[in-house]
Design a protein around this motif. Structure first.
Motif, PDB file in Angstrom:
ATOM      1  N   VAL A   4       0.865  -1.181   0.000  1.00 51.70           N
ATOM      2  CA  VAL A   4       0.000   0.000   0.000  1.00 51.70           C
ATOM      3  C   VAL A   4       0.897   1.225   0.000  1.00 51.70           C
ATOM      4  CG1 VAL A   4      -1.828   1.286   1.180  1.00 51.70           C
ATOM      5  CG2 VAL A   4      -1.785  -1.211   1.318  1.00 51.70           C
ATOM      6  N   GLU A   5       0.642   2.152  -0.911  1.00 57.37           N
ATOM      7  CA  GLU A   5       1.464   3.358  -0.989  1.00 57.37           C
ATOM      8  C   GLU A   5       0.584   4.582  -1.195  1.00 57.37           C
ATOM      9  OE1 GLU A   5       5.355   5.178  -3.357  1.00 57.37           O
ATOM     10  OE2 GLU A   5       4.618   3.160  -3.814  1.00 57.37           O
ATOM     11  N   LEU A   6       0.787   5.571  -0.335  1.00 54.41           N
ATOM     12  CA  LEU A   6       0.108   6.860  -0.452  1.00 54.41           C
ATOM     13  C   LEU A   6       1.170   7.926  -0.698  1.00 54.41           C
ATOM     14  CD1 LEU A   6      -1.687   5.009   1.500  1.00 54.41           C
ATOM     15  CD2 LEU A   6      -2.750   7.140   2.230  1.00 54.41           C
ATOM     16  N   GLU A   7       0.925   8.767  -1.677  1.00 51.40           N
ATOM     17  CA  GLU A   7       1.872   9.827  -2.008  1.00 51.40           C
ATOM     18  C   GLU A   7       1.112  11.126  -2.228  1.00 51.40           C
ATOM     19  OE1 GLU A   7       4.095  10.263  -5.944  1.00 51.40           O
ATOM     20  OE2 GLU A   7       5.629   9.393  -4.608  1.00 51.40           O
ATOM     21  N   GLY A   8       1.349  12.092  -1.342  1.00 51.20           N
ATOM     22  CA  GLY A   8       0.687  13.391  -1.465  1.00 51.20           C
ATOM     23  C   GLY A   8      -0.820  13.322  -1.371  1.00 51.20           C
ATOM     24  N   VAL A   9      -1.342  12.357  -0.603  1.00 49.39           N
ATOM     25  CA  VAL A   9      -2.794  12.138  -0.542  1.00 49.39           C
ATOM     26  C   VAL A   9      -3.471  13.192   0.327  1.00 49.39           C
ATOM     27  CG1 VAL A   9      -4.567  10.605   0.408  1.00 49.39           C
ATOM     28  CG2 VAL A   9      -2.782   9.685  -1.081  1.00 49.39           C
ATOM     29  N   THR A  10      -4.526  13.772  -0.217  1.00 52.26           N
ATOM     30  CA  THR A  10      -5.356  14.700   0.547  1.00 52.26           C
ATOM     31  C   THR A  10      -6.797  14.206   0.536  1.00 52.26           C
ATOM     32  OG1 THR A  10      -6.036  16.122  -1.306  1.00 52.26           O
ATOM     33  CG2 THR A  10      -3.914  16.614  -0.269  1.00 52.26           C
ATOM     34  N   ARG A  11      -7.540  14.667   1.527  1.00 50.01           N
ATOM     35  CA  ARG A  11      -8.987  14.392   1.548  1.00 50.01           C
ATOM     36  C   ARG A  11      -9.680  15.625   2.109  1.00 50.01           C
ATOM     37  NH1 ARG A  11     -13.205  12.412  -0.974  1.00 50.01           N
ATOM     38  NH2 ARG A  11     -14.913  11.957   0.432  1.00 50.01           N
ATOM     39  N   SER A  12     -10.585  16.171   1.331  1.00 48.47           N
ATOM     40  CA  SER A  12     -11.328  17.366   1.724  1.00 48.47           C
ATOM     41  C   SER A  12     -12.814  17.134   1.516  1.00 48.47           C
ATOM     42  CB  SER A  12     -10.881  18.578   0.893  1.00 48.47           C
ATOM     43  OG  SER A  12      -9.486  18.780   0.993  1.00 48.47           O
ATOM     44  N   VAL A  13     -13.628  17.864   2.256  1.00 48.41           N
ATOM     45  CA  VAL A  13     -15.084  17.804   2.078  1.00 48.41           C
ATOM     46  C   VAL A  13     -15.623  19.226   1.963  1.00 48.41           C
ATOM     47  CG1 VAL A  13     -15.379  15.611   3.273  1.00 48.41           C
ATOM     48  CG2 VAL A  13     -15.473  17.730   4.579  1.00 48.41           C
ATOM     49  N   ASP A  14     -16.662  19.382   1.154  1.00 48.12           N
ATOM     50  CA  ASP A  14     -17.317  20.685   1.002  1.00 48.12           C
ATOM     51  C   ASP A  14     -18.285  20.904   2.159  1.00 48.12           C
ATOM     52  OD1 ASP A  14     -15.993  21.232  -1.409  1.00 48.12           O
ATOM     53  OD2 ASP A  14     -17.490  20.092  -2.551  1.00 48.12           O
ATOM     54  N   LEU A  15     -18.298  22.113   2.666  1.00 45.98           N
ATOM     55  CA  LEU A  15     -19.160  22.480   3.786  1.00 45.98           C
ATOM     56  C   LEU A  15     -20.439  23.167   3.283  1.00 45.98           C
ATOM     57  CD1 LEU A  15     -16.406  23.890   6.179  1.00 45.98           C
ATOM     58  CD2 LEU A  15     -17.455  21.613   6.209  1.00 45.98           C
ATOM     59  N   PRO A  16     -21.513  23.097   4.072  1.00 41.25           N
ATOM     60  CA  PRO A  16     -22.787  23.696   3.647  1.00 41.25           C
ATOM     61  C   PRO A  16     -22.682  25.193   3.354  1.00 41.25           C
ATOM     62  CG  PRO A  16     -23.119  22.235   5.526  1.00 41.25           C
ATOM     63  CD  PRO A  16     -21.641  22.359   5.342  1.00 41.25           C
ATOM     64  N   ASP A  17     -21.753  25.888   4.011  1.00 45.27           N
ATOM     65  CA  ASP A  17     -21.634  27.326   3.806  1.00 45.27           C
ATOM     66  C   ASP A  17     -20.792  27.680   2.584  1.00 45.27           C
ATOM     67  OD1 ASP A  17     -19.071  26.742   4.574  1.00 45.27           O
ATOM     68  OD2 ASP A  17     -19.084  27.960   6.401  1.00 45.27           O
ATOM     69  N   GLY A  18     -20.402  26.648   1.818  1.00 45.83           N
ATOM     70  CA  GLY A  18     -19.611  26.887   0.620  1.00 45.83           C
ATOM     71  C   GLY A  18     -18.124  26.778   0.840  1.00 45.83           C
ATOM     72  N   GLY A  19     -17.716  26.645   2.085  1.00 46.04           N
ATOM     73  CA  GLY A  19     -16.300  26.479   2.402  1.00 46.04           C
ATOM     74  C   GLY A  19     -15.850  25.043   2.192  1.00 46.04           C
ATOM     75  N   ARG A  20     -14.605  24.780   2.553  1.00 43.33           N
ATOM     76  CA  ARG A  20     -14.051  23.450   2.384  1.00 43.33           C
ATOM     77  C   ARG A  20     -13.225  23.086   3.597  1.00 43.33           C
ATOM     78  NH1 ARG A  20     -10.908  21.212  -2.956  1.00 43.33           N
ATOM     79  NH2 ARG A  20      -8.935  21.234  -1.863  1.00 43.33           N
ATOM     80  N   LEU A  21     -13.394  21.850   4.069  1.00 48.21           N
ATOM     81  CA  LEU A  21     -12.636  21.354   5.215  1.00 48.21           C
ATOM     82  C   LEU A  21     -11.569  20.383   4.711  1.00 48.21           C
ATOM     83  CD1 LEU A  21     -12.210  21.018   8.278  1.00 48.21           C
ATOM     84  CD2 LEU A  21     -13.939  19.199   8.220  1.00 48.21           C
ATOM     85  N   ASP A  22     -10.307  20.716   4.971  1.00 49.21           N
ATOM     86  CA  ASP A  22      -9.193  19.852   4.597  1.00 49.21           C
ATOM     87  C   ASP A  22      -8.897  18.901   5.759  1.00 49.21           C
ATOM     88  OD1 ASP A  22      -8.840  21.168   2.129  1.00 49.21           O
ATOM     89  OD2 ASP A  22      -7.680  22.755   3.113  1.00 49.21           O
ATOM     90  N   ILE A  23      -9.210  17.611   5.570  1.00 51.12           N
ATOM     91  CA  ILE A  23      -9.061  16.630   6.654  1.00 51.12           C
ATOM     92  C   ILE A  23      -7.673  15.996   6.641  1.00 51.12           C
ATOM     93  CG2 ILE A  23     -10.006  14.532   7.672  1.00 51.12           C
ATOM     94  CD1 ILE A  23     -12.653  15.192   6.243  1.00 51.12           C
TER      95      ILE A  23
END
Length: 241
Positions: A4-23
């Motif tokens: 298993v290899e992860l390279e530069g992996v990001t995960r974000s979700v869009d918020l109801p107010d139009g913003g974005r949460l970077d997890i």
């Protein structure tokens, strides 16, 4: 080549107010077959999100994730599901055993969807796996007849019965007392080693993390490697990462 290899992996979700949460932010991680890796993080650090990516439940927002040499974005949803069912075993804090079903029936459950010999010999395989985790005499016991440690052993047997190459343990001792938890972690580590599987333990407890051979800390969505001496020192002192 890493299993298993992860390279530069990001995960974000869009918020109801139009913003974005970077997890998750730029996660780099390589796990070989036979590795035992611990990932420690506080609540809200992104541990569950990372677990979902490693277990092929979710996909990255950006970056590269390869599973057994195949980029995740090359797999269809159905191929991801089949790969997860064949190669990934999950162990959870709350055991997630089926109430009213015996230990044997619980461990047989993943084999109901297995092909060929694994399906036809499901009872024998489940019985043998329960014997390996020390529950050969409790095959007919239901969860309410088992202690917490015994229930977690059933959960371990269920995760291992299909012979996964990757085992993901999510707070596997969180519902157990310290002594039982240490016993369960020793069992899980030895069972994974005997089967040649990679084991990733995600936890907030340095005592659990200390059993692993490589250690990481997830803090604010960023993954850092941690020296083994630091983890063992914190476990001995009762502090946290």
């Amino acid at each position: 080549m890493a299993f298993v290899e992860l390279e530069g992996v990001t995960r974000s979700v869009d918020l109801p107010d139009g913003g974005r949460l970077d997890i998750l932010k730029g996660i780099d991680l390589k796990v070989e077959i036979g590795d035992h890796v611990s990932i420690v993080g506080r609540s809200g650090s992104g541990k569950s999100t990372l677990l979902n990516l490693l277990g092929l439940i979710d996909t990255p927002t950006s970056g590269r994730l390869e599973f057994d040499g195949t980029p995740l974005d090359k797999l269809s949803s159905g191929e991801r599901d089949r790969t997860r069912g064949r190669d990934v075993g999950f162990i959870f804090q709350q055991f997630n055993l089926l109430p009213g079903r015996t230990a044997l029936e619980n461990v047989m459950t993943p084999l109901l969807y297995a092909p060929g010999e694994q399906f036809w010999k499901r009872q024998t395989r489940a019985s043998e796996m329960l014997d390996r985790v020390g529950l050969g005499a409790r095959l007919k016991s239901t969860p309410d007849q088992l202690s917490g440690g015994e229930q977690q052993r059933v959960a371990i047997a269920r995760a291992l019965v299909r012979g996964p190459r990757l085992i993901l343990a999510d707070e596997p001792t969180g519902a157990l007392d310290v002594e039982t938890g240490e016993s369960v972690m020793r069992l899980l580590d030895s069972a994974a080693e005997a089967s040649g599987a990679a084991l990733i333990t995600i936890t907030h407890d340095p005592n659990v993390a200390a059993v692993a051979r490589r250690h990481y800390r997830l803090d604010g969505g960023v993954l850092h490697q941690v020296a083994a001496a630091q983890v063992h020192g914190l476990a001995a002192s009762g502090a946290t990462l």
